[in-house]
Design a protein around this motif. Structure first.
Motif, PDB file in Angstrom:
ATOM      1  N   LYS A  60       0.836  -1.214   0.000  1.00 23.12           N
ATOM      2  CA  LYS A  60       0.000   0.000   0.000  1.00 23.12           C
ATOM      3  C   LYS A  60       0.870   1.263   0.000  1.00 23.12           C
ATOM      4  N   VAL A  61       1.941   1.224   0.811  1.00 27.55           N
ATOM      5  CA  VAL A  61       2.811   2.401   0.933  1.00 27.55           C
ATOM      6  C   VAL A  61       4.226   2.051   0.495  1.00 27.55           C
ATOM      7  N   SER A  62       4.800   2.899  -0.332  1.00 28.75           N
ATOM      8  CA  SER A  62       6.220   2.768  -0.682  1.00 28.75           C
ATOM      9  C   SER A  62       6.991   3.858   0.052  1.00 28.75           C
ATOM     10  N   ILE A  63       7.973   3.437   0.832  1.00 26.58           N
ATOM     11  CA  ILE A  63       8.805   4.403   1.569  1.00 26.58           C
ATOM     12  C   ILE A  63      10.181   4.415   0.916  1.00 26.58           C
ATOM     13  N   ILE A  64      10.734   5.600   0.765  1.00 31.63           N
ATOM     14  CA  ILE A  64      12.081   5.709   0.199  1.00 31.63           C
ATOM     15  C   ILE A  64      12.991   6.350   1.251  1.00 31.63           C
ATOM     16  N   MET A  65      14.014   5.597   1.673  1.00 37.62           N
ATOM     17  CA  MET A  65      14.997   6.151   2.619  1.00 37.62           C
ATOM     18  C   MET A  65      16.335   6.303   1.919  1.00 37.62           C
ATOM     19  N   THR A  66      16.927   7.504   1.995  1.00 33.56           N
ATOM     20  CA  THR A  66      18.272   7.707   1.463  1.00 33.56           C
ATOM     21  C   THR A  66      19.287   7.570   2.594  1.00 33.56           C
ATOM     22  N   SER A  67      20.477   7.106   2.228  1.00 34.06           N
ATOM     23  CA  SER A  67      21.486   6.818   3.251  1.00 34.06           C
ATOM     24  C   SER A  67      22.875   7.176   2.742  1.00 34.06           C
TER      25      SER A  67
ATOM     26  N   PHE B 264      17.082  -3.223  -0.887  1.00 32.56           N
ATOM     27  CA  PHE B 264      18.331  -2.463  -0.700  1.00 32.56           C
ATOM     28  C   PHE B 264      19.029  -2.206  -2.035  1.00 32.56           C
ATOM     29  N   TYR B 265      19.371  -0.977  -2.269  1.00 34.27           N
ATOM     30  CA  TYR B 265      20.130  -0.616  -3.477  1.00 34.27           C
ATOM     31  C   TYR B 265      21.325   0.222  -3.063  1.00 34.27           C
TER      32      TYR B 265
ATOM     33  N   ASP C 251       1.731  -2.768   5.912  1.00 31.68           N
ATOM     34  CA  ASP C 251       1.685  -3.065   4.480  1.00 31.68           C
ATOM     35  C   ASP C 251       2.508  -2.033   3.684  1.00 31.68           C
ATOM     36  N   PHE C 252       3.819  -2.109   3.855  1.00 31.55           N
ATOM     37  CA  PHE C 252       4.703  -1.166   3.140  1.00 31.55           C
ATOM     38  C   PHE C 252       5.881  -1.896   2.513  1.00 31.55           C
ATOM     39  N   GLU C 253       6.518  -1.222   1.551  1.00 31.67           N
ATOM     40  CA  GLU C 253       7.827  -1.652   1.050  1.00 31.67           C
ATOM     41  C   GLU C 253       8.781  -0.496   1.353  1.00 31.67           C
ATOM     42  N   LEU C 254       9.993  -0.833   1.752  1.00 32.90           N
ATOM     43  CA  LEU C 254      10.987   0.205   2.047  1.00 32.90           C
ATOM     44  C   LEU C 254      12.132   0.090   1.052  1.00 32.90           C
TER      45      LEU C 254
END
Ligand code: TYD
Ligand code: MG
Length: 260
Positions: A3-10, A60-61, A31-34
């Motif tokens: 339902k939710v896509s979260i984008i974290m930069t590192s 992870f990328y 219900d998310f993808e990170l």
């Protein structure tokens, strides 16, 4: 499909990133993808990330950026976010950084709001900004309120406090040619530049609760910019564009629209 896509930069925050990721794993809304977008951090940071990679929701990328020249060529977090946005499948998009912690019910509250208020395309919450010294002690705290519908969000709202519908993305791409602006003149205020784009179409709707804690550390770009002795990275950045410019331009575009 989540339902939710979260984008974290590192990038190189070994002491903080585990806490940031943990705050997402601990969400009441599950219900998310990170998308964990790392900009080729040091080994210590990767070691802190590794324990989380068994969680199937985490993708992870890692970039292959090597030189300082490459690091200042584009707003790196904007480039990583753009790359992730092409891969997302969620109905809602949310942003995170390696030095920000979501409060437990952040996703739940924001999803509830967007589900019940169809006219809102973007929501934002109140946020607590914590300034840390080299011993990780809090030296100052600042509350960013969320009380009003905001037509001019640049430099008033942080991207870690925002969720938007993914349906707005094609509109932004069509008008500006990309989602986030990667022009390095906006390194200091990359999210403000993105909001400058969003506000040309939509307002930001408020959730009054504090839903994230933001940490300004000695590693932050903003901290480095304030120091007398400038780091190599800061010295190599082109002159930075300003909040004032973005906000004034938005206001004048909006005024012209209402006059016509
Ligand atoms: P950060 O150092 O936290 O700056 P500030 O909070 O003062 O704006 O950087 C913001 C985000 O950018 C953070 O998630 C790390 C990411 N980043 C990269 O991906 N690559 C880089 O080369 C740099 C400097 C930052
Ligand atoms: Mg930061």
């Amino acid at each position: 499909m989540a339902k939710v896509s979260i984008i974290m930069t590192s990038y190189n925050k070994p002491g903080y990133i585990a806490k940031s990721i943990q705050s997402i794993v601990d969400q009441t809304f599950t219900d998310f993808e990170l998308f964990l977008m790392d900009d080729n951090s040091n080994a210590e940071t990767i070691k802190a990330i590794e324990p989380f990679l068994n969680d199937k929701r985490i993708k992870f990328y890692q970039s292959d950026i090597q030189t300082m020249n490459e690091r200042v060529e584009k707003v790196r977090y904007a480039a990583l976010i753009n790359e992730a946005l092409h891969k997302t499948s969620g109905e809602y998009i949310s942003y995170a950084t390696d030095d920000n912690c979501y409060r437990k019910n952040r996703l739940e509250k924001m999803v509830d709001y967007l589900e019940s208020c169809q006219s809102a395309m973007i929501v934002y919450s109140a946020s607590l900004v914590n300034y840390l010294n080299e011993k990780n002690e809090i030296t100052k705290q600042q509350l960013r309120h969320a009380k009003r519908i905001v037509p001019v969000a640049p430099c008033q709202i942080d991207h870690c406090s925002v969720m938007h519908r993914s349906s707005i993305l094609p509109v932004i791409k069509e008008k500006f040619g990309s989602y986030w602006d990667e022009n390095p003149e906006f390194y200091r205020i990359g999210d403000a530049r993105f909001f400058w784009r969003l506000n040309q179409f939509w307002d930001f709707y408020p959730i009054e609760d504090i839903l994230d804690d933001n940490y300004i550390t000695e590693l932050s770009i903003h901290y480095q910019l304030q120091q007398q002795e400038k780091s190599e990275f800061i010295q190599m950045l082109p002159p930075q564009r300003t909040c004032k410019e973005l906000r004034e331009e938005l206001r004048s575009m909006k005024q012209q629209k209402t006059i016509k």
